[in-house]
Motif scaffolding. Structure first.
Motif, PDB file in Angstrom:
ATOM      1  N   ALA A  24       0.856  -1.413  -0.176  1.00  0.00           N
ATOM      2  CA  ALA A  24       0.056   0.015   0.229  1.00  0.00           C
ATOM      3  C   ALA A  24       0.868   1.046   0.138  1.00  0.00           C
ATOM      4  O   ALA A  24       0.429   2.380  -1.407  1.00  0.00           O
ATOM      5  CB  ALA A  24      -0.884   0.147   1.384  1.00  0.00           C
ATOM      6  N   GLU A  25       2.047   1.193   0.707  1.00  0.00           N
ATOM      7  CA  GLU A  25       2.345   2.326   0.782  1.00  0.00           C
ATOM      8  C   GLU A  25       3.716   2.975  -0.047  1.00  0.00           C
ATOM      9  O   GLU A  25       3.558   4.250  -0.522  1.00  0.00           O
ATOM     10  CB  GLU A  25       3.683   2.560   2.231  1.00  0.00           C
ATOM     11  N   ARG A  26       3.865   2.316  -1.320  1.00  0.00           N
ATOM     12  CA  ARG A  26       4.438   2.428  -2.269  1.00  0.00           C
ATOM     13  C   ARG A  26       3.878   2.166  -3.187  1.00  0.00           C
ATOM     14  O   ARG A  26       4.570   2.903  -4.009  1.00  0.00           O
ATOM     15  CB  ARG A  26       5.635   0.910  -2.412  1.00  0.00           C
ATOM     16  N   ALA A  27       2.863   2.119  -3.553  1.00  0.00           N
ATOM     17  CA  ALA A  27       1.584   2.489  -3.768  1.00  0.00           C
ATOM     18  C   ALA A  27       1.271   3.480  -4.616  1.00  0.00           C
ATOM     19  O   ALA A  27       0.998   4.317  -5.287  1.00  0.00           O
ATOM     20  CB  ALA A  27       0.524   1.186  -4.138  1.00  0.00           C
ATOM     21  N   LEU A  28       0.603   3.466  -2.842  1.00  0.00           N
ATOM     22  CA  LEU A  28       0.639   5.390  -2.890  1.00  0.00           C
ATOM     23  C   LEU A  28       1.607   6.338  -3.578  1.00  0.00           C
ATOM     24  O   LEU A  28       1.136   7.599  -3.504  1.00  0.00           O
ATOM     25  CB  LEU A  28      -0.352   5.563  -1.588  1.00  0.00           C
ATOM     26  N   THR A  29       3.082   5.688  -3.091  1.00  0.00           N
ATOM     27  CA  THR A  29       4.279   6.715  -3.708  1.00  0.00           C
ATOM     28  C   THR A  29       4.686   7.061  -5.088  1.00  0.00           C
ATOM     29  O   THR A  29       4.280   8.120  -5.331  1.00  0.00           O
ATOM     30  CB  THR A  29       5.425   6.326  -2.537  1.00  0.00           C
TER      31      THR A  29
END
Length: 356
Positions: free
Chosen positions: A293-298
């Protein structure tokens, strides 16, 4: 914001930075401004912010099914990560319909969202509609429709190979690959299964496949039940392509009086919360959903910033600075990020040592 700034003893710009989630604000100042925001009951006017910045503060998450535990848990991880950034998530269920997935790929959700996270299921890997979109988009999971889209997910082949290697280490040799179908995910997990079996020099006659239409509990139970009713020898392990199939397999084995793991070991992929509470608890490959989730949002935020510009005056989907691939476009080959996973070993796969 002027009222909050006066109350907190800071500038209006500082309040704006805190409200918009700008990272370069000291923790002390952020806490002081947040106290004032809370005491005064400040609420963001999202429509006004959208008119000024060209951004709505919403993103869309499109997943196949919300009733399936993995996608529900993935949605929760995205919502948590987005909440830390002050972003609201709108969730869409596609039912794995390729036409719905294609409409999303063509911008069907951008009238309400700044960008889209898409977990595709059935869209062909080389779909003709997969032209580079003029809006921020990140693919989630192992299914891809072209390397021009940023994608975040585990290495599907390696995950499957790891699960099968574990079963082989337990002494299993007649291992069923439960879940093969026409999907890209199915192809990759089949490849991982075959790599592990080949490396262990298992005879081809022991490479067993139980195909299904959907990766559900019902399909897993039916496929394993049919397998147990056959005339051939009993398999000694089942590698299920996801945990829902594995849960169905456990039900079929129990109904037939087959002991797990003594007679048949079982392992899956996803490590859904249910896996720890099956009987026996299920061995599974655990992707790190919070990292996904974090990498996708970044990646989504990076695209949004390129399109709106640092000052945020352009509307989503409008053309940004021209580059080698045209105005505001992603490069021909976008980032494909493989996130970590781990094997969680539980009782369903721990075979008792054979007697000498």
């Amino acid at each position: 914001m002027r009222d909050v700034a006066e109350h907190a003893g800071v500038s209006v710009r500082t309040v704006s930075n805190v409200v918009s989630g700008y990272p370069h604000v000291s923790p002390e100042t952020r806490a002081k401004v947040q106290r004032s925001l809370d005491e005064l009951g400040y609420r963001m006017d999202y429509m006004a912010r959208g008119l000024r910045s060209g951004r709505t503060g919403f993103i869309a998450l499109a997943v196949p099914y919300l009733a399936e535990p993995y996608f529900a848990e993935l949605a929760q991880a995205v919502i948590r990560a987005a909440g830390r950034r002050g972003i609201t998530v709108l969730v869409e269920a596609t039912a794995g319909d390729s036409e719905v997935e294609r409409r999303i790929l063509e911008g069907g959700l951008t009238n309400v969202a700044d960008g889209v996270l898409l977990s595709a299921l059935t869209l062909p890997a080389t779909d003709g509609a997969a032209a580079r979109p003029d809006f921020p988009l990140v693919m989630l999971g192992e299914h891809s429709v072209g390397d021009q889209f940023p994608r975040v997910g585990i290495d599907n082949v390696a995950a499957a190979r790891t699960a099968v290697e574990h079963l082989l280490e337990q002494g299993c040799r007649r291992i069923v690959a439960l879940g093969r179908n026409g999907s890209e995910n199915g192809r990759q997990r089949t490849e991982g299964y075959q790599q592990a079996m080949s490396a262990a020099r298992v005879r081809r006659v022991n490479w067993l496949v139980a195909p299904v239409d959907d990766w559900t509990r019902e399909q897993g139970c039916a496929a394993v039940g049919e397998l147990l009713e056959g005339d051939g020898p009993l398999p000694d392990a089942i590698f299920a392509f996801n945990d829902a199939l594995a849960v169905g397999a456990l039900r079929a084995l129990d109904a037939s009086g087959v002991r797990v793991p003594e007679d048949v070991a079982v392992a899956g992929i996803d490590d859904i919360q249910e896996a720890a509470y099956t009987h026996p608890p299920l061995t599974s490959i655990a992707p790190d959903l919070d990292v996904i989730a974090e990498r996708a949002l970044t990646l989504l935020e990076e695209q949004t910033q390129r399109r709106t510009g640092r000052q945020g005056h352009a509307r989503p989907g409008t053309e940004g600075p021209a580059g080698a691939d045209g105005p505001g476009r992603e490069p021909a080959t976008a980032r494909q990020e493989a996130t970590p996973f781990r094997l969680v070993v539980r009782e369903s796969s721990l075979r008792r040592p054979a007697s000498a």
